[in-house]
Scaffold this motif. Structure first.
Motif, PDB file in Angstrom:
ATOM      1  N   GLY A  89       0.838  -1.137  -0.147  1.00  0.00           N
ATOM      2  CA  GLY A  89       0.063  -0.044   0.132  1.00  0.00           C
ATOM      3  C   GLY A  89       0.676   1.832   0.369  1.00  0.00           C
ATOM      4  O   GLY A  89       0.801   2.571   0.088  1.00  0.00           O
ATOM      5  N   ASP A  90       2.174   1.306  -0.005  1.00  0.00           N
ATOM      6  CA  ASP A  90       3.059   2.759  -0.407  1.00  0.00           C
ATOM      7  C   ASP A  90       3.165   2.865  -1.874  1.00  0.00           C
ATOM      8  O   ASP A  90       3.046   2.213  -2.908  1.00  0.00           O
ATOM      9  N   SER A  91       3.304   3.890  -1.437  1.00  0.00           N
ATOM     10  CA  SER A  91       2.422   4.763  -2.600  1.00  0.00           C
ATOM     11  C   SER A  91       4.485   5.068  -3.253  1.00  0.00           C
ATOM     12  O   SER A  91       5.252   5.847  -2.914  1.00  0.00           O
ATOM     13  N   ILE A  92       4.926   4.594  -3.926  1.00  0.00           N
ATOM     14  CA  ILE A  92       6.249   4.002  -5.001  1.00  0.00           C
ATOM     15  C   ILE A  92       6.298   4.600  -6.322  1.00  0.00           C
ATOM     16  O   ILE A  92       4.999   4.848  -7.482  1.00  0.00           O
ATOM     17  N   THR A  93       7.113   5.565  -6.613  1.00  0.00           N
ATOM     18  CA  THR A  93       7.344   6.349  -8.231  1.00  0.00           C
ATOM     19  C   THR A  93       8.532   5.767  -9.156  1.00  0.00           C
ATOM     20  O   THR A  93       9.736   5.853  -8.126  1.00  0.00           O
ATOM     21  N   LEU A  94       8.126   5.287 -10.087  1.00  0.00           N
ATOM     22  CA  LEU A  94       9.423   5.105 -10.602  1.00  0.00           C
ATOM     23  C   LEU A  94      10.602   6.961 -11.042  1.00  0.00           C
ATOM     24  O   LEU A  94       9.645   7.884 -11.568  1.00  0.00           O
ATOM     25  N   ARG A  95      11.510   6.730 -10.718  1.00  0.00           N
ATOM     26  CA  ARG A  95      11.594   8.641 -10.828  1.00  0.00           C
ATOM     27  C   ARG A  95      12.137   8.896 -12.327  1.00  0.00           C
ATOM     28  O   ARG A  95      12.067   8.224 -13.006  1.00  0.00           O
ATOM     29  N   PRO A  96      11.357  10.336 -12.243  1.00  0.00           N
ATOM     30  CA  PRO A  96      11.514  11.318 -13.333  1.00  0.00           C
ATOM     31  C   PRO A  96      12.785  12.086 -13.848  1.00  0.00           C
ATOM     32  O   PRO A  96      12.502  12.093 -14.614  1.00  0.00           O
TER      33      PRO A  96
END
Length: 409
Positions: A75-82
């Motif tokens: 449930g953690d919000s993860i982001t592919l690096r921009p």
RNA sequence: GCGAUCGUAGCUCAGUUGGUUAGAGCAUCGGUUUGUGGUACCGAGGGUCGCGGGUUCAAGCCCCGUCGAUCGCCCCA
């Protein structure tokens, strides 16, 4: 084509010259990076979403609509690096890299933004990245730019990529200038283009480099940063430009150059070319003295830049194709053992070697010729007697390497 | 998210005002009297013309939709 076989939009798979171009860029980067004493670092491709949201600015397009974010199984919000900078800053804090300060690091790899693909722009793209963390000295800015310039020069772009340089001043300068710009543009709101009216509240600085003709006279008469620079900010910028002159890095002043991300202070710059259509920026960055504090660390001055590998790869001359030293033609199966022994020996002596062992003997030879090797080693086993011949098109090394080898055992 | 242009073989492309069985080059595979062979020659396989609908006696070609690509706007490396 079957739906599932279509690549994800904005991604690419490269082979041949395109792949070679890509590698030529990263190889040059790695070479020059060492000349300047930048350590190679690796950082994750994924980060907690907050790492980017807090540093790049919640209202920037990158954060508000271009991030590849998802919830993982916990449930953690993860982001592919921009981009690289925020992740490196995070590592600086969480991995205790403070102990290396001032830290000069370089990295390269993929980054992701959900954008409409076009020339020199992809959803998965690749960046070179260089950062100096923990130095408030203008010398750091100079060194970083000297690195960038030498890299571009070694890629053959020293002339075609121009360094445009500006200062955004310290945060007091920046906010005073921003307020003045807002007042200036707000007073002429009705004369602005539709895009710029939108920009007014979101990011008034961007109106300065609007592409809409009707904005130009308004932008031309806008307040200039120089009138808002504090003495310290002016002095800092002066020392950067003096350093660049001394280091032999050509630059031009771009008083209306602003950067999109919120964290920039003082030095802002971009190397631009007119050869990439709408995506002229090939390498860009600046000083981000406030970013590490944004992440919860102590005040830590830093400068950095990122460059688009695809964009650079499109600009450079085609790298020389990889050449093959030897092709071993196996004329009949009796000789195949000898071919493996010969190939192993040649390769261990640094000669690139391929084996042609299928199709008719004539085809094998024709294919060998088409591969364009420096030499062709023909092994035949007529009447169970191993014989070999070497055809040479260039530097002859095969006989020398093979002289000591008994091919039949 | 918006706009313009374009989708024919694995790749690069041809295909006339709508008219028989959609072609070429490259690539792949096979063959061309055991040949000292220098990128040759002959042949073969490979296409529901992006997908769906419509107009028509007839659609690769015209119309609509959709997906994708390219280029531009926005934004950015």
């Amino acid at each position: 084509m079957v739906q599932s076989l279509q690549p994800v939009r904005g991604t690419q798979s490269l082979i041949g010259e395109e792949a070679d171009r890509f590698h030529a860029v990263t190889a040059a980067f790695d070479r020059v990076r060492r000349l300047y004493g930048f350590k190679r670092v690796e950082v994750p491709i994924i980060e907690p979403t907050a790492v980017f949201a807090r540093t790049m600015g919640e209202t920037t397009d990158v954060v508000s609509k271009e991030m590849y974010s998802f919830e993982d199984r916990s449930g953690d919000s993860i982001t592919l690096r921009p981009e690289f900078t925020a992740g490196i800053a995070r590592a600086y804090l969480s991995e205790g890299w403070q102990r290396f300060a001032p830290l000069k690091v370089a990295s390269h790899g993929p980054a992701f933004r959900y954008e409409r693909p076009q020339k020199g722009r992809f959803r998965q793209f690749h960046q070179l990245d260089a950062e100096i963390i923990g130095s408030a000295e203008p010398a750091a800015d100079v060194e970083l730019l000297a690195f960038a310039y030498q890299l571009l020069a070694e890629l053959g772009l020293g002339k075609s990529a121009i360094l445009r340089l500006n200062t955004l001043g310290d945060s007091a300068t920046r906010s005073a200038w921003r307020d003045a710009l807002y007042a200036h543009f707000a007073a002429r709101r009705s004369d602005l283009s539709e895009d710029s009216r939108d920009r007014l509240d979101r990011n008034p600085l961007r109106i300065l480099d609007s592409k809409a003709h009707q904005d130009w006279p308004i932008a031309d008469s806008a307040p200039v940063i120089d009138d808002y620079l504090s003495g310290e900010a002016r002095d800092f910028f002066g020392r950067v430009t003096e350093g660049l002159d001394a280091a032999g890095v050509p630059w031009e002043r771009a008083p209306r150059l602003v950067r999109g991300l919120d964290y920039y202070r003082h030095t802002a710059f971009e190397f631009v070319t007119d050869q990439l259509g709408a995506q002229g920026t090939v390498l860009a960055g600046g000083r981000y003295d406030g970013l590490i504090e944004q992440l919860g660390g102590q005040h830590t001055p830093a400068v950095g830049w990122a460059a688009g590998i695809e964009r650079l790869a499109m600009l450079i001359d085609a790298p020389a194709a990889e050449t093959l030293d030897v092709v071993v033609v196996v004329e009949d199966d009796f000789a195949s053992g000898a071919a493996w022994r010969a190939a192993r020996h040649l390769r261990s002596h640094g000669l690139s070697t391929e084996i042609m062992a299928s199709g008719s003997a004539r085809k094998r030879f024709d294919r060998a010729v088409k591969r364009g090797p420096a030499e062709i080693l023909v092994l035949s086993g007529k009447d169970a007697v191993l014989t070999r011949r070497v055809k040479s098109f260039g530097v002859a090394r095969v006989e020398g390497v093979l002289a000591s080898l008994d091919l039949s055992a």
